[in-house]
Write an enzyme that holds these catalytic residues in place. Structure first.
Site, PDB file in Angstrom:
ATOM      1  N   SER A   1     -36.541  71.236  15.976  1.00 49.85           N
ATOM      2  CA  SER A   1     -35.444  72.513  16.521  1.00 49.85           C
ATOM      3  C   SER A   1     -35.284  73.272  15.482  1.00 49.85           C
ATOM      4  O   SER A   1     -35.020  72.552  14.366  1.00 49.85           O
ATOM      5  CB  SER A   1     -34.357  71.716  17.139  1.00 49.85           C
ATOM      6  OG  SER A   1     -33.157  72.980  16.847  1.00 49.85           O
ATOM      7  N   ARG A   2     -35.612  74.763  15.468  1.00 50.24           N
ATOM      8  CA  ARG A   2     -35.682  75.310  14.038  1.00 50.24           C
ATOM      9  C   ARG A   2     -34.395  75.664  13.807  1.00 50.24           C
ATOM     10  O   ARG A   2     -34.072  75.867  12.650  1.00 50.24           O
ATOM     11  CB  ARG A   2     -37.287  76.304  14.386  1.00 50.24           C
ATOM     12  CG  ARG A   2     -38.446  74.945  14.493  1.00 50.24           C
ATOM     13  CD  ARG A   2     -39.262  76.190  14.396  1.00 50.24           C
ATOM     14  NE  ARG A   2     -40.453  75.587  14.206  1.00 50.24           N
ATOM     15  CZ  ARG A   2     -41.286  75.708  15.632  1.00 50.24           C
ATOM     16  NH1 ARG A   2     -40.536  76.844  16.464  1.00 50.24           N
ATOM     17  NH2 ARG A   2     -42.590  74.814  15.208  1.00 50.24           N
ATOM     18  N   VAL A   3     -33.685  76.653  14.493  1.00 53.77           N
ATOM     19  CA  VAL A   3     -32.712  77.159  14.288  1.00 53.77           C
ATOM     20  C   VAL A   3     -31.288  76.622  14.288  1.00 53.77           C
ATOM     21  O   VAL A   3     -30.468  76.484  14.106  1.00 53.77           O
ATOM     22  CB  VAL A   3     -32.782  78.413  14.269  1.00 53.77           C
ATOM     23  CG1 VAL A   3     -33.418  79.018  14.007  1.00 53.77           C
ATOM     24  CG2 VAL A   3     -32.866  77.883  16.115  1.00 53.77           C
TER      25      VAL A   3
END
Ligand code: ATP
Ligand code: MG
Length: 683
Positions: free
Chosen positions: A536-538
């Site tokens: 999950s990047r953000v």
């Protein structure tokens, strides 16, 4: 100006719609001077020039241009264009004939009135009238000029009145009988016939929900058109000589020669609070057998995504209630997190659990089902209803048996409904289940529209299909409305192949993916989240402090466990440290298992994670872990409500609180396993 030029120009005037086509031809000649030179060159054979004209100039004036070439007069083109524009002061004068459809031939007096009307509308009283009889009109006339139609027939009047009435009834919210009658009365009293001015085209090809239409030259991309039989369609392909329309209904009543009218309305759906709790199709019509949905708000299905200035960074969590996701792959409001995996790996279940977990959290959920079996959707709605989650949920469904255009439209309609809430400052969660089938529906449409197929036969713009959809998920700044749309698109892979065309596209559009694996699912590890490949990047920025601290090492512990598990598979004598690490890893995997419909609150998740760091779970038999987890949480709820309250209100995990949780866990374990003292299990 020679007589020759004037003669040519007056010939041009007789061609319908010549103004636009001449302007286009002029643009072409200006943009590519070589074309003009070639066509004016006497030494080039006429047949070559004809081929060039057929390829690049508008259909309607090709013959005219060919005549110019045949007579070696193409060099006069610019002069002729100027003269033509002079002769044509008003574009409406372009038309020289009108078609008059009647039941009983018009009287002289009526003819004068008609000529007056033509004079007013087209500056041409002397227009030639082509008379045509048509008994189906009942009485009255229809006048057609070019692709415009003016309807004064009885049939047309009845239709107009019908539309007015249904609009008037639709606009009133209360359905008492007296009320309806008074509405009908006033509508009929106020009814005044207006000559309906419509642009009409004719179907030239029909098949598989796609229609090619000649004639409605001014239709825009995405505009709604209506066929004579009442079926609606959307303009999806604007070509040089005709347009491609995708149908929202069956094409059985449409055939070559069917008439189509423009509506000048962009495809859109009704939106509003009235939709909450309902199951609707891609056009917003109810599918749940309930009453019609009456709302004043309407939104186009395609809208530009919010710009960078209107956005705020992701900072508020969207809790799924699923331990493996909230701890390791946290999702924030406004984020787009892909759920990807093979068939039957629990993709829909994760999305459903997330919806169930939004109960009481003031979030609106929209579930868009694309190309699924109607029975699957019905079951899902049943689950939502049973859990009381339908109150804040809208289900948009275009099932596998619906035409491809409706499946294509469904996610955009769902997003339009979501945007309505987002711009009011509300938080929305939208699930697209699934985008693989959406891409397949779009591929079918594109191939039928004869667009060239690319990789895996998808058209070249299939990336844009999903990027323009998912870009609309955002967290808005307070000035822009302040709401958010969190998107959970779902993609189905074939045999775990994430490098296929559509999966790679959507992976690169989204802010991370939750990768579900069949072999984990079948080995009982459910939800079957692959910890190594998910990301999950953000969302990390949105994770609560307490959760961040508690989840600190879990990913690394699991990675170590996976590696060590492979290494030690065949060795029998292991040292104590390794044994302990293996047992800890195994207990963590067991802890991440979670049954359907049992979301954990943030406080519960923190307690489980902190408890796992005390190694109590690795000291008990693996098969007991889940029941121990359950009773431990119950123990916390009943005896240590203060800890839960503290976690809920401060959202942080102080060292003191951590120690208290650890102590309670150890004591509770001692109490439960009084007899069998700490014997590490080896299974
Ligand atoms: P499809 O490819 O058919 O859409 P899917 O990937 O969406 O499938 P689901 O329909 O969510 O998968 O789940 C498949 C089956 O697995 C369902 O019967 C569901 O009850 C079961 N299942 C999913 N998650 C869990 C879980 N955490 N625990 C137990 N059973 C589960
Ligand atoms: Mg599914």
């Amino acid at each position: 100006m020679t007589q020759l030029t004037i003669d040519y120009a007056s010939e041009l005037v007789k061609i319908p719609d010549a103004r636009e086509m001449i302007a286009e031809a002029h643009d072409i000649c200006e943009a590519v001077p070589a074309v003009f030179e070639e066509l004016s060159d006497d030494t080039i054979p006429v047949s070559v020039k004809h081929v060039v004209i057929d390829r690049i100039f508008p259909k309607g004036i090709r013959n005219f241009l060919k005549t110019l070439c045949d007579n070696n007069h193409f060099k006069l083109f610019e002069e002729i264009r100027e003269e033509f524009n002079n002769q044509l002061k008003d574009p409406k004068e372009l038309y020289s004939t009108a078609e008059l459809v009647y039941v009983t031939p018009p009287t002289d007096e009526q003819l004068i009135q008609i000529r007056d009307f033509l004079g007013r509308e087209f500056n041409n009283k002397e227009m030639k009238l082509e008379m045509k009889e048509d008994k189906s009109l009942k009485s009255g006339f229809i006048i057609r000029v070019g692709s415009k139609e003016y309807d004064w027939s009885e049939a047309g009047r009845i239709k107009q009145l019908e539309e007015r009435l249904s609009k008037a009834v639709g606009a009133s919210n209360s359905f008492s009988e007296d009320n309806i009658i008074s509405i009908l009365r006033t509508t009929i009293e106020e009814f005044e016939l207006t000559a309906q001015d419509k642009e009409i085209g004719v179907a030239s090809w029909v098949g598989d929900g796609i229609v090619s239409v000649d004639g409605i030259d001014h239709a825009d991309y995405g505009e709604i058109v209506i066929f004579d039989c009442g079926v609606k369609g959307m303009v999806q392909d604007v070509r040089r000589d005709d347009i491609g329309v995708i149908l929202f209904g069956r094409d059985t009543e449409i055939h070559e020669g069917s008439r189509v009218a423009r509506t000048s309305k962009m495809a859109g759906v009704p939106v509003g609070e009235e939709f909450l709790g309902r199951v609707v199709d891609s056009l917003g019509a109810p599918l749940d057998g309930g009453p019609d949905i009456v709302t004043e708000n309407y939104r186009p299905i395609e809208m530009p995504a919010p710009g960078i200035v209107d956005r705020k960074s992701v900072a508020v969590p969207m809790e799924t209630g699923i331990l493996s996701i909230d701890s390791m792959f946290p999702i924030g409001r406004g984020q787009r997190e892909l759920i990807i995996g093979d068939r039957q790996t629990g993709k829909t279940s994760i999305a459903m659990d997330t919806i169930l977990n939004q109960k009481g959290k003031d979030t609106i959920c929209i579930y868009v089902a694309i190309g699924q079996k109607a029975s699957t959707v019905a079951k899902l709605v049943g689950t939502l209803k049973a859990a009381g989650s339908m109150d804040y949920t809208i289900v948009v469904s275009a099932s596998a048996s619906d035409p491809a255009p409706l499946q294509y439209m469904a996610p955009y309609s769902g997003t339009a409904m979501a945007e309505y809430f987002m711009y009011q400052g509300k938080d929305v969660l939208i699930v697209y289940d699934d985008l693989s089938k959406h891409a397949v529906a779009y591929r079918a449409i594109s191939l039928l529209l004869e667009r060239s197929p690319g990789r895996e036969a998808y058209p070249g713009d299939v990336f844009y299909l999903h990027s323009r959809l998912l870009e609309r998920s955002a967290r808005l700044s307070p000035e822009a409305g302040g709401g958010s749309i969190t998107a959970l698109p779902i993609i189905e892979t074939q045999a775990g192949d994430v490098s296929a065309y559509i999966p790679t596209n959507v992976i690169s559009i989204t802010d991370g993916q939750i990768y579900l694996e069949s072999h984990l699912f079948f080995s009982g590890q459910r939800p079957a989240v692959n910890v190594g490949l998910s990301v999950s990047r953000v969302g990390g920025a949105a994770q609560r402090k307490a959760m961040k601290k508690a989840a600190g090492s879990i990913r690394i512990d699991l990675a170590q466990y996976r590696e060590m598990e492979v290494f030690t598979q065949f060795s029998s004598d292991l040292d104590d440290v390794t044994k302990k690490q293996l047992a800890h890893g195994r207990s963590l995997m067991e802890l991440l298992k979670q049954p359907l419909g049992h979301p954990f609150s943030m406080a519960e998740q923190v307690i489980i994670l902190v408890a796992s760091t005390t190694y109590v779970f690795s000291e008990i038999p693996v098969e007991d872990i889940q029941s121990f987890r359950k009773s431990l949480l119950e123990h916390f709820h009943s005896e240590h409500g203060d800890i839960i309250n503290e976690l809920d209100s401060y959202l942080d995990l102080s060292d003191d609180l951590r120690h208290r949780i650890e102590d309670v866990t150890r004591d509770y374990k001692k109490e439960v396993y009084k007899t069998e003292e700490t014997e590490p299990t080896e299974e």
